[in-house]
Design a protein around this motif. Structure first.
Motif, PDB file in Angstrom:
ATOM      1  N   UNK A  66       1.119  -1.063  -0.254  1.00 30.09           N
ATOM      2  CA  UNK A  66      -0.156   0.128  -0.306  1.00 30.09           C
ATOM      3  C   UNK A  66       0.486   1.654   0.081  1.00 30.09           C
ATOM      4  N   UNK A  67       0.392   2.506  -0.204  1.00 31.84           N
ATOM      5  CA  UNK A  67       0.950   3.664  -0.700  1.00 31.84           C
ATOM      6  C   UNK A  67       0.782   4.584   1.194  1.00 31.84           C
ATOM      7  N   UNK A  68       2.188   4.666   1.595  1.00 31.70           N
ATOM      8  CA  UNK A  68       2.584   5.150   2.849  1.00 31.70           C
ATOM      9  C   UNK A  68       2.808   6.457   3.314  1.00 31.70           C
ATOM     10  N   UNK A  69       2.402   7.352   4.426  1.00 32.44           N
ATOM     11  CA  UNK A  69       3.196   8.403   4.528  1.00 32.44           C
ATOM     12  C   UNK A  69       3.986   7.885   5.769  1.00 32.44           C
ATOM     13  N   UNK A  70       5.117   8.722   5.599  1.00 27.46           N
ATOM     14  CA  UNK A  70       6.245   8.017   6.738  1.00 27.46           C
ATOM     15  C   UNK A  70       6.765   9.145   7.174  1.00 27.46           C
ATOM     16  N   UNK A  71       7.170   9.293   8.254  1.00 25.76           N
ATOM     17  CA  UNK A  71       7.571  10.339   8.453  1.00 25.76           C
ATOM     18  C   UNK A  71       9.049   8.960   9.920  1.00 25.76           C
ATOM     19  N   UNK A  72       9.832   9.622   9.910  1.00 31.01           N
ATOM     20  CA  UNK A  72      11.338   8.980  11.107  1.00 31.01           C
ATOM     21  C   UNK A  72      11.130   9.210  12.279  1.00 31.01           C
ATOM     22  N   UNK A  73      11.489   9.050  12.927  1.00 33.77           N
ATOM     23  CA  UNK A  73      11.444   9.316  14.865  1.00 33.77           C
ATOM     24  C   UNK A  73      12.454   9.304  15.393  1.00 33.77           C
ATOM     25  N   UNK A  74      13.816   7.917  14.755  1.00 35.37           N
ATOM     26  CA  UNK A  74      14.472   7.817  15.891  1.00 35.37           C
ATOM     27  C   UNK A  74      14.991   6.634  14.887  1.00 35.37           C
ATOM     28  N   UNK A  75      16.039   6.201  16.177  1.00 34.96           N
ATOM     29  CA  UNK A  75      17.104   5.266  15.309  1.00 34.96           C
ATOM     30  C   UNK A  75      17.746   4.904  16.983  1.00 34.96           C
ATOM     31  N   UNK A  76      18.669   3.096  16.923  1.00 31.90           N
ATOM     32  CA  UNK A  76      18.645   2.652  17.880  1.00 31.90           C
ATOM     33  C   UNK A  76      20.611   2.100  17.996  1.00 31.90           C
TER      34      UNK A  76
ATOM     35  N   UNK B 204      -3.735   5.718   4.469  1.00 33.23           N
ATOM     36  CA  UNK B 204      -5.814   6.024   3.931  1.00 33.23           C
ATOM     37  C   UNK B 204      -5.407   6.558   5.265  1.00 33.23           C
ATOM     38  N   UNK B 205      -4.492   8.025   6.131  1.00 31.90           N
ATOM     39  CA  UNK B 205      -4.648   8.675   6.605  1.00 31.90           C
ATOM     40  C   UNK B 205      -4.719   7.783   8.334  1.00 31.90           C
ATOM     41  N   UNK B 206      -5.127   6.559   8.518  1.00 31.97           N
ATOM     42  CA  UNK B 206      -4.714   6.417  10.279  1.00 31.97           C
ATOM     43  C   UNK B 206      -3.634   5.999  10.438  1.00 31.97           C
ATOM     44  N   UNK B 207      -3.295   6.357  11.895  1.00 29.26           N
ATOM     45  CA  UNK B 207      -2.145   6.102  11.865  1.00 29.26           C
ATOM     46  C   UNK B 207      -1.953   4.350  12.518  1.00 29.26           C
TER      47      UNK B 207
END
Length: 924
Positions: free
Chosen positions: A257-267, A279-282
């Motif tokens: 599916x097509x999604x919107x992604x935002x990178x928050x952190x890494x380990x 589809x606008x759902x988290x």
């Protein structure tokens, strides 16, 4: 019939009687679909190929074992055309034929468009070419003939894969990116990215491709942990409760599916964490809302405040309904563990206070401002090396770790000890029953606005903890990873060459063992009398501490001289208060010390200075100690006396019940008792005979009193019945025996001091003399002595001439010995005991002509010992000036400062029958 009509008449393909209905769950390439049969609730596992099509293949994303491969031209566009048409949509399909491998080839129609198959649309748009078999059987089928015509039109128009433009062909091949995850994060952080979910690793971890840059990487959901897999007793991976449900939920709704992604952190391992919306759902919220995951505070904290609230509310909703992982009968350990930090824990969430201790492994002792309780704080998400004691069997790794364990402790101590900090609770590690470990809180400590852990890691003095995916961790974990990478690039600390690291070994002269005093006396000459920097390692009591002297690489115990603090057995409450005061101001602080001596227990005695002030004086000022200076070691007695008087006046601590009138009464009683004792002592010790000369400053004297006469009368029995005395069969060092002296041919009580080289040496304890004789004569020269005479006090006493010091010049030393032997042996003198120091009486001797001490000084035969600080020093200094003016004895070569002279070791001293030679100095 026109061409158009012909096309219309032959566009339908052979239709099976019963179509299969399903939903497209995955589009793996331009001719490959995964379809879930609507009649089955099981997850889709069958992959179908579209009949008659040939499409370019996508490249491999790469792994640890295999390198990535490039796409064939237009492979991505081909797959994307088909994916955009059908992913997640309801279709009906017909199986055209089955290959020998079992793979099924189908014709697929969207339920909304039963006239145009997806096979046809791929050919018509130019994103697939027709498959032509060697047999050519399909060429006779009407539907295949239609596809040939559509392909011809696409080729003529150069549509899709038929494009002949070199630039277009080149641009259709996705680039292979080799950027590491840390740099990728820094490049994409904070941006809202468009992506395609290419693979579901587990319910919360996906491989995605960013468009249009085509960066492909794994991303894990921030703020959620889903049930996973664990090994069973047979070492086989088995799903946890609801793990399969969570994966099915994600596969149905997210794969391809097509999604919107935002990178928050890494380990630490380079795993990226982000927010995924479809589809606008988290996605994380949907998992939590359906009870398919639990909230993870550490990664959730990297999201915005509204997002965090939404995640927590979603979890609470599922928890309230008892959905899946929140069903009490099946609650798994990961769910309870991840939320242990939100339980009613007994650990404060924030501690404001002062750092009072730096322990091993980076543990920090913080004294709370609120309740004055000391908390041992462990730093979150980092591992500080353990300080170990040196051993005989250790490798370079352990030496390396020990050195940097010391460096890490020093780094923390120098920056934090005595400073105000804020410790914030990050998480609580659950109890680990298998290792018998209780639950444990972990904190981040802030000095001002700076996180202490960041500085420690960047200096290369700590490593990051390798957390597992859902493990809670420090809120600044991302910054900690950056700091660790900087340390690695600089090869700092723990990331430096192990072969070049210095060793760290400490000479421990503080441990309680039988050799402590010997070890202390061995290093005393190296540290005595000089001001040295040191660190207080431990506070035993108000005035006794353990110190580390880095310059000498040694650990010692120090007792502050000149004062006396209350002992625990005397007043436990006051002793604890004094200890607390010293610990608060000294523990692990930088100080300066000046060593004076070593006591009988192996503790060093001296002055401790902190902040340019003697700490002993601070104890006196606070009423935690009183002046106690029997050795006159205090250089600033008046200042100490003034401080003590002020503490008394203020009734501080030990002076709480101070009564000046009572003190005066006690002082008068004490003075009267001392005077009475002095008079009695003067009666017993007022006169004596000088019996032996040990050195110019030491003599044996025999007091003239009734006690001495009684001893002499008892010793007279030594000459009686010697024939009946038993022979000493096996003489041993330390035995008290009867010995027949060759000088007077009489029997004397003696102590065997050595047996070596065929000779026995004895000390005539009642004469202060020594003799030696061949061991072969022991049967005739020594006899056993009865126990009563063995324990009888000695007839003579070794005394030191007060404030006199042996000359360093050998000639003057011998002149002094000759003079004293000739003029003083058997001389009756007056004895004034000035003071007893370490068991030896310091005396002033006099005869009818005056002071013998003064005579020796006046004739330059001894120096004045100013270090004793006895009252006799002043009057002897006047006599010394006379010797200097006449340039006699030690002053014959001029005014040389004798304070730097060393005491000459005792030589064979002279008594009766001793050597007689040299020219004695003139008599008075």
């Amino acid at each position: 019939m026109t061409d158009t009509q012909t096309t219309t008449n032959v566009q339908s393909q052979i239709q099976p009687q019963v179509p299969t209905f399903g939903i497209v769950r995955a589009v793996n390439s331009g001719d490959s679909l995964v379809i879930q049969d609507l009649k089955s609730a099981d997850p889709p596992k069958v992959e179908y190929s579209l009949s008659h099509l040939t499409v370019p293949r996508l490249g491999y994303h790469g792994s640890n074992d295999k390198p990535p491969t490039k796409d064939l031209p237009f492979a991505w566009e081909s797959r994307e055309f088909l994916r955009s048409k059908c992913i997640g949509k309801k279709v009906q399909f017909f199986t055209d034929y089955t290959a020998p491998t079992g793979k099924k080839f189908i014709s697929v129609y969207l339920v909304d468009d039963l006239e145009n198959s997806l096979n046809k649309q791929m050919i018509e748009a130019g994103w697939a070419s027709l498959y032509r078999s060697t047999t050519g059987k399909e060429n006779k089928k009407p539907e295949y003939l239609n596809l040939i015509q559509l392909e011809s039109e696409a080729i003529s128009k150069e549509l899709g894969i038929h494009n002949k433009n070199p630039i277009a062909i080149n641009n259709s091949i996705r680039p292979i990116h080799t950027i590491n995850s840390f740099d990728l994060f820094n490049k994409l952080k904070g941006k809202t990215l468009t992506a395609v979910v290419e693979q579901i690793r587990n319910a919360a971890s996906y491989r995605v491709t960013i468009t249009p840059s085509f960066h492909t990487f794994l991303v894990q959901l921030s703020g959620v942990q889903c049930p996973g897999y664990k090994k069973d007793n047979n070492n086989q991976m088995q799903p946890e409760p609801f793990a399969l449900d969570a994966e099915l939920f994600i596969s149905k709704n997210l794969l391809h599916r097509d999604v919107k992604l935002t990178l928050d952190t890494f380990d630490k391992q380079g795993n990226l964490f982000g927010t995924v919306k479809c589809a606008e759902r988290d996605v994380a919220c949907e998992l939590l809302k359906n009870g398919l995951g639990t909230y993870v505070p550490w990664s959730g904290a990297t999201r915005s405040a509204p997002d965090q609230m939404l995640l927590k509310q979603s979890e609470e909703t599922a928890k309230g309904q008892g959905l899946r992982v929140w069903n009490q009968a099946t609650t798994n350990s990961s769910g309870s563990a991840s939320n242990s930090s939100s339980s009613n824990e007994p650990y404060p969430k924030e501690i404001d206070g002062k750092v009072v201790d730096i322990g091993n492994n980076g543990t920090i002792g913080v004294l709370s401002d609120e309740n004055k309780k000391e908390y041992k704080v462990t730093l979150a998400s980092i591992r500080v090396p353990m300080f170990t004691r040196p051993s005989d069997k250790e490798d370079k790794d352990s030496k390396f770790e020990r050195y940097y364990a010391y460096e890490a402790k020093e780094w923390l101590r120098k920056r934090l000890i005595g400073q105000k900090v804020v410790a914030k609770l990050e998480f609580i590690r659950p109890a680990i029953a298998a290792s018998n470990l209780p639950e444990k809180p972990y904190y981040s400590v802030f000095l001002g606005k700076g996180n202490v852990s960041l500085g420690l890691v960047e200096a290369g003095l700590a490593r990051l903890t390798e957390h597992k995916g859902a493990d809670n961790r420090a809120i600044d974990y991302e910054a900690l990873i950056t700091a660790e990478n900087k340390a690695k690039k600089k090869h700092a600390g723990l990331y430096s060459n192990k072969d070049s690291a210095p060793s760290f070994n400490v000479n421990d002269v503080s441990s309680d063992d039988k050799n402590l005093k010997a070890k202390a006396q061995k290093i005393l000459p190296h540290i005595r009398g000089i001001v040295l920097p040191a660190v207080v390692d431990y506070v035993f009591s108000a005035q006794r501490v353990k110190l580390f002297i880095e310059k000498e690489s040694c650990m010692i115990n120090l007792t502050m001289s000149g004062i006396r603090a209350p002992r625990r057995e005397e007043n436990e409450e006051l002793s604890n208060q004094a200890l607390g005061f010293s610990r608060e101001h000294l523990h692990q602080h930088d100080v300066h010390i000046q060593i004076e001596d070593v006591d009988k227990g192996g503790n060093f005695i001296g002055t401790l200075i902190i902040g340019n002030k003697s700490f002993a004086l601070s104890l006196v000022e606070m009423g935690f100690a009183s002046i106690y200076d029997p050795m006159n070691r205090l250089n600033d007695f008046e200042r100490f006396e003034d401080a003590e008087n002020k503490a008394k006046a203020s009734r501080l601590n030990i002076w709480k019940n101070y009564d000046p009138e009572e003190e005066q009464r006690v002082a008068k009683q004490k003075a009267a008792a001392e005077e009475e004792k002095k008079q009695q002592q003067k009666t017993e010790t007022g006169e004596a005979l000088i019996r032996a000369i040990v050195s110019p400053s030491e003599v044996y004297i025999q007091f003239v009193n009734n006690k001495t006469k009684d001893i002499e009368s008892q010793l007279a029995s030594l000459e009686i019945n010697n024939e009946e005395s038993t022979i000493v069969a096996m003489p041993k060092v330390g035995d008290v025996v009867k010995f027949k002296s060759e000088h007077d041919n009489k029997w004397h009580r003696s102590k065997i001091t050595s047996i070596a080289d065929g000779k026995i040496q004895v000390s005539l304890v009642d004469l202060g003399e020594r003799e030696s004789f061949p061991q072969s004569q022991s049967s005739t020269r020594i006899r056993n002595i009865n126990h009563k005479l063995q324990t009888l006090p000695t007839l003579v006493t070794l005394v030191k001439l007060a404030s006199c010091k042996n000359p360093s010049n050998d000639d003057i030393y011998n002149d002094a010995m000759d003079f004293m032997e000739k003029e003083l042996l058997d001389l009756k003198v007056g004895v004034d005991i000035v003071r007893e120091i370490e068991g030896t009486q310091h005396v002033l001797l006099s005869d009818k002509s005056g002071s013998i001490n003064g005579e020796l000084v006046r004739n330059g035969l001894v120096n004045v010992d100013r270090s004793t600080k006895l009252p006799s020093v002043q009057q002897l200094q006047d006599e010394e000036q006379k010797a200097k003016s006449k340039r006699i004895g030690v002053w014959r070569f001029g005014d040389i400062d004798s304070d730097d002279d060393d005491d000459k070791p005792r030589s064979n001293f002279k008594g009766k029958g001793g050597n007689k030679g040299g020219k004695p100095a003139p008599k008075k």
